[in-house]
Scaffold this motif. Structure first.
Motif, PDB file in Angstrom:
ATOM      1  N   THR A 123     -13.206  13.946  12.282  1.00 28.13           N
ATOM      2  CA  THR A 123     -12.939  12.776  13.117  1.00 28.13           C
ATOM      3  C   THR A 123     -13.245  11.494  12.348  1.00 28.13           C
ATOM      4  N   ARG A 124     -12.796  10.390  12.903  1.00 28.11           N
ATOM      5  CA  ARG A 124     -13.177   9.085  12.361  1.00 28.11           C
ATOM      6  C   ARG A 124     -14.627   8.784  12.765  1.00 28.11           C
ATOM      7  N   ASN A 125     -15.192   7.802  12.127  1.00 27.15           N
ATOM      8  CA  ASN A 125     -16.586   7.435  12.353  1.00 27.15           C
ATOM      9  C   ASN A 125     -16.686   6.533  13.584  1.00 27.15           C
ATOM     10  N   PHE A 126     -17.253   7.088  14.687  1.00 30.01           N
ATOM     11  CA  PHE A 126     -17.262   6.309  15.928  1.00 30.01           C
ATOM     12  C   PHE A 126     -18.262   5.143  15.918  1.00 30.01           C
ATOM     13  N   LEU A 127     -18.988   4.959  14.817  1.00 36.13           N
ATOM     14  CA  LEU A 127     -19.771   3.732  14.681  1.00 36.13           C
ATOM     15  C   LEU A 127     -18.840   2.528  14.599  1.00 36.13           C
ATOM     16  N   HIS A 128     -17.625   2.763  14.051  1.00 38.76           N
ATOM     17  CA  HIS A 128     -16.697   1.664  13.782  1.00 38.76           C
ATOM     18  C   HIS A 128     -15.402   1.737  14.591  1.00 38.76           C
ATOM     19  N   GLU A 129     -15.018   2.940  15.028  1.00 42.66           N
ATOM     20  CA  GLU A 129     -13.731   3.100  15.711  1.00 42.66           C
ATOM     21  C   GLU A 129     -13.734   4.414  16.488  1.00 42.66           C
ATOM     22  N   ALA A 130     -12.715   4.609  17.282  1.00 40.92           N
ATOM     23  CA  ALA A 130     -12.620   5.836  18.065  1.00 40.92           C
ATOM     24  C   ALA A 130     -12.528   7.052  17.152  1.00 40.92           C
ATOM     25  N   ALA A 131     -13.181   8.124  17.559  1.00 40.57           N
ATOM     26  CA  ALA A 131     -13.196   9.335  16.743  1.00 40.57           C
ATOM     27  C   ALA A 131     -11.814   9.942  16.593  1.00 40.57           C
ATOM     28  N   MET A 132     -10.979   9.790  17.618  1.00 41.44           N
ATOM     29  CA  MET A 132      -9.631  10.365  17.556  1.00 41.44           C
ATOM     30  C   MET A 132      -8.671   9.523  18.390  1.00 41.44           C
ATOM     31  N   THR A 133      -7.393   9.705  18.125  1.00 38.83           N
ATOM     32  CA  THR A 133      -6.369   9.034  18.917  1.00 38.83           C
ATOM     33  C   THR A 133      -6.120   9.839  20.198  1.00 38.83           C
ATOM     34  N   GLU A 134      -5.385   9.232  21.125  1.00 39.32           N
ATOM     35  CA  GLU A 134      -5.021   9.947  22.345  1.00 39.32           C
ATOM     36  C   GLU A 134      -4.190  11.185  22.021  1.00 39.32           C
ATOM     37  N   GLU A 135      -3.295  11.058  21.033  1.00 35.44           N
ATOM     38  CA  GLU A 135      -2.448  12.194  20.656  1.00 35.44           C
ATOM     39  C   GLU A 135      -3.286  13.322  20.073  1.00 35.44           C
ATOM     40  N   GLU A 136      -4.266  12.988  19.247  1.00 38.97           N
ATOM     41  CA  GLU A 136      -5.142  14.017  18.669  1.00 38.97           C
ATOM     42  C   GLU A 136      -5.990  14.675  19.746  1.00 38.97           C
ATOM     43  N   MET A 137      -6.488  13.884  20.686  1.00 38.25           N
ATOM     44  CA  MET A 137      -7.261  14.443  21.788  1.00 38.25           C
ATOM     45  C   MET A 137      -6.416  15.409  22.610  1.00 38.25           C
ATOM     46  N   ASP A 138      -5.194  15.006  22.929  1.00 35.47           N
ATOM     47  CA  ASP A 138      -4.319  15.862  23.728  1.00 35.47           C
ATOM     48  C   ASP A 138      -4.005  17.157  22.986  1.00 35.47           C
ATOM     49  N   GLN A 139      -3.782  17.049  21.686  1.00 33.58           N
ATOM     50  CA  GLN A 139      -3.508  18.251  20.899  1.00 33.58           C
ATOM     51  C   GLN A 139      -4.714  19.182  20.899  1.00 33.58           C
ATOM     52  N   ALA A 140      -5.907  18.615  20.823  1.00 35.46           N
ATOM     53  CA  ALA A 140      -7.116  19.442  20.845  1.00 35.46           C
ATOM     54  C   ALA A 140      -7.274  20.155  22.187  1.00 35.46           C
ATOM     55  N   ILE A 141      -7.032  19.434  23.284  1.00 38.37           N
ATOM     56  CA  ILE A 141      -7.100  20.058  24.606  1.00 38.37           C
ATOM     57  C   ILE A 141      -6.103  21.207  24.692  1.00 38.37           C
ATOM     58  N   ARG A 142      -4.879  20.960  24.255  1.00 43.63           N
ATOM     59  CA  ARG A 142      -3.837  21.984  24.316  1.00 43.63           C
ATOM     60  C   ARG A 142      -4.200  23.195  23.463  1.00 43.63           C
ATOM     61  N   THR A 143      -4.786  22.937  22.303  1.00 49.33           N
ATOM     62  CA  THR A 143      -5.153  24.043  21.414  1.00 49.33           C
ATOM     63  C   THR A 143      -6.224  24.920  22.038  1.00 49.33           C
ATOM     64  N   GLY A 144      -7.272  24.297  22.587  1.00 51.19           N
ATOM     65  CA  GLY A 144      -8.308  25.089  23.241  1.00 51.19           C
ATOM     66  C   GLY A 144      -7.758  25.910  24.382  1.00 51.19           C
ATOM     67  N   ALA A 145      -6.868  25.304  25.165  1.00 50.68           N
ATOM     68  CA  ALA A 145      -6.257  26.010  26.283  1.00 50.68           C
ATOM     69  C   ALA A 145      -5.400  27.179  25.796  1.00 50.68           C
ATOM     70  N   GLU A 146      -4.672  26.965  24.710  1.00 50.25           N
ATOM     71  CA  GLU A 146      -3.815  28.021  24.155  1.00 50.25           C
ATOM     72  C   GLU A 146      -4.643  29.215  23.676  1.00 50.25           C
ATOM     73  N   ILE A 147      -5.739  28.936  22.989  1.00 48.24           N
ATOM     74  CA  ILE A 147      -6.580  30.020  22.469  1.00 48.24           C
ATOM     75  C   ILE A 147      -7.132  30.854  23.616  1.00 48.24           C
ATOM     76  N   VAL A 148      -7.573  30.197  24.681  1.00 46.60           N
ATOM     77  CA  VAL A 148      -8.117  30.932  25.822  1.00 46.60           C
ATOM     78  C   VAL A 148      -7.030  31.744  26.519  1.00 46.60           C
ATOM     79  N   ARG A 149      -5.851  31.169  26.656  1.00 45.19           N
ATOM     80  CA  ARG A 149      -4.741  31.925  27.247  1.00 45.19           C
ATOM     81  C   ARG A 149      -4.482  33.201  26.449  1.00 45.19           C
ATOM     82  N   ASN A 150      -4.532  33.109  25.135  1.00 45.63           N
ATOM     83  CA  ASN A 150      -4.328  34.297  24.303  1.00 45.63           C
ATOM     84  C   ASN A 150      -5.417  35.339  24.538  1.00 45.63           C
ATOM     85  N   CYS A 151      -6.663  34.883  24.695  1.00 47.29           N
ATOM     86  CA  CYS A 151      -7.756  35.822  24.975  1.00 47.29           C
ATOM     87  C   CYS A 151      -7.536  36.522  26.315  1.00 47.29           C
TER      88      CYS A 151
END
Length: 345
Positions: A130-158
């Motif tokens: 991630t980016r350094n949140f001392l100075h800026e947001a750790a991630m963009t909205e698109e990166e956050m959404d992709q991370a949410i989708r990825t976690g959901a996908e992995i659990v669906r596979n399980c």
């Protein structure tokens, strides 16, 4: 952010579950937490005969930009080095997964390293840390959404593999700092009570960590919504865990919550979907500063207190036998009526 359909389980079956538990050959309430767990699990699964099937532990891994500020005793390269340890079976979580028959999955979400293809490593890298949140947001909205989708996908596979009980672990130097920021922003608990030693900081190190996080908090100019707090201060591996928890609840799976970091992931997930907490079983209270406070905020009753602070899902897996005992109790104990024993309470 993608949406989930998470609902409180139907209450209709609750009375029948209580009647069955109270009819087991024991004084009413004498098996304490096991009775509470059996009721919760039967309620989630909507059955008087609950089952546990193919438990999984998912480790999401990623690096944190805030680690560049010296907030952790451990250097960032530990994250990538531990991947080999997980895959080789030599980490703390591995012996516990073997002991309790958990399937272990390891996901690269944001490690600052280019791995060659490695058997057993699920490559879902979104960015190199991630980016350094001392100075800026750790991630963009698109990166956050992709991370949410990825976690959901992995659990669906399980779940497709037959899993109905799942725990989550994490690997990422700096993630206790991110968790402390989530905790203070979403609970109102003072930052000083949310910051601890992480992987082993001394008092001077904790003071430095607090000062960096306090400055980061002062610099934040977002809207203070749970989604923005998650995006600005989070780790990609942590956001993946949030997505995994939300999908697990949507699929009526049991969620075994691990330590400080995963409890804060459950905190964020519950701010987005409050009914998620009905599906959570909190495995333990760890020794990281703030864990007890965030558990209390969530009105969570941890099963164990063993002085653990490793993460990886270790505390959740340690608690699994207690959950299994609760299921065995409701399924295997005789009832007063079947055993022709007079109720003695």
């Amino acid at each position: 952010m993608i949406s989930f359909s998470i609902q409180k389980p139907d209450e209709t079956i609750r009375e029948a579950l209580i009647d069955k538990i109270n009819d087991l050959t024991k004084p009413k309430g004498s098996l304490g937490t096991l009775e509470e767990l059996a009721l919760q699990i039967g309620w989630i699964q909507q059955t008087l005969k609950p089952v546990l099937s193919k438990p999984h532990n998912i480790i999401f891994a990623g690096d944190h930009g805030i680690a560049d500020e010296g907030v952790s005793l451990s250097p960032k390269e530990i994250t990538r080095q531990m991947i080999g340890n997980f895959l080789g079976g030599g980490a703390g979580v591995n012996f516990l997964a073997r002991q309790h028959h958990f399937t272990l999955k390891v996901v690269d979400g944001a490690i600052d390293f280019d791995f060659p293809p490695i058997e057993g490593l699920i490559n879902r890298k979104i960015r190199k840390g991630t980016r350094n949140f001392l100075h800026e947001a750790a991630m963009t909205e698109e990166e956050m959404d992709q991370a949410i989708r990825t976690g959901a996908e992995i659990v669906r596979n399980c779940q497709r593999e037959g899993c109905n009980i799942i725990s989550f672990g994490e690997m990422g130097i700096g993630n206790t700092s991110a968790s402390s920021m989530w905790m203070t922003c979403l609970t109102g608990i003072p930052l000083s009570e949310c910051v601890g030693a992480g992987s082993g900081l001394n008092q001077e190190g904790i003071r430095h960590k607090y000062n960096i996080l306090k400055q980061s908090l002062d610099n934040y100019q977002g809207d203070n919504t749970p989604i923005d707090i998650m995006r600005y201060f989070g780790g990609i591996e942590m956001v993946m865990a949030v997505g995994g928890m939300l999908r697990a609840a949507e699929l009526n799976m049991l969620i075994l919550v691990d330590g400080f970091i995963m409890t804060n992931c459950a905190l964020v997930a519950s701010k987005l979907y409050p009914d998620l907490l009905h599906y959570c079983i909190f495995g333990h209270q760890g020794d990281e500063a703030g864990h007890k406070l965030v558990l209390e905020y969530l009105h969570a009753k941890p099963l164990l207190h063993l002085g653990l602070r490793l993460g990886e899902g270790t505390g959740a897996i340690c608690a699994y036998p207690i959950v299994e005992s609760a299921v065995r109790m409701i399924n295997e104990m005789n009832t007063f009526s079947n055993a022709a024993i007079t109720k003695y309470f």
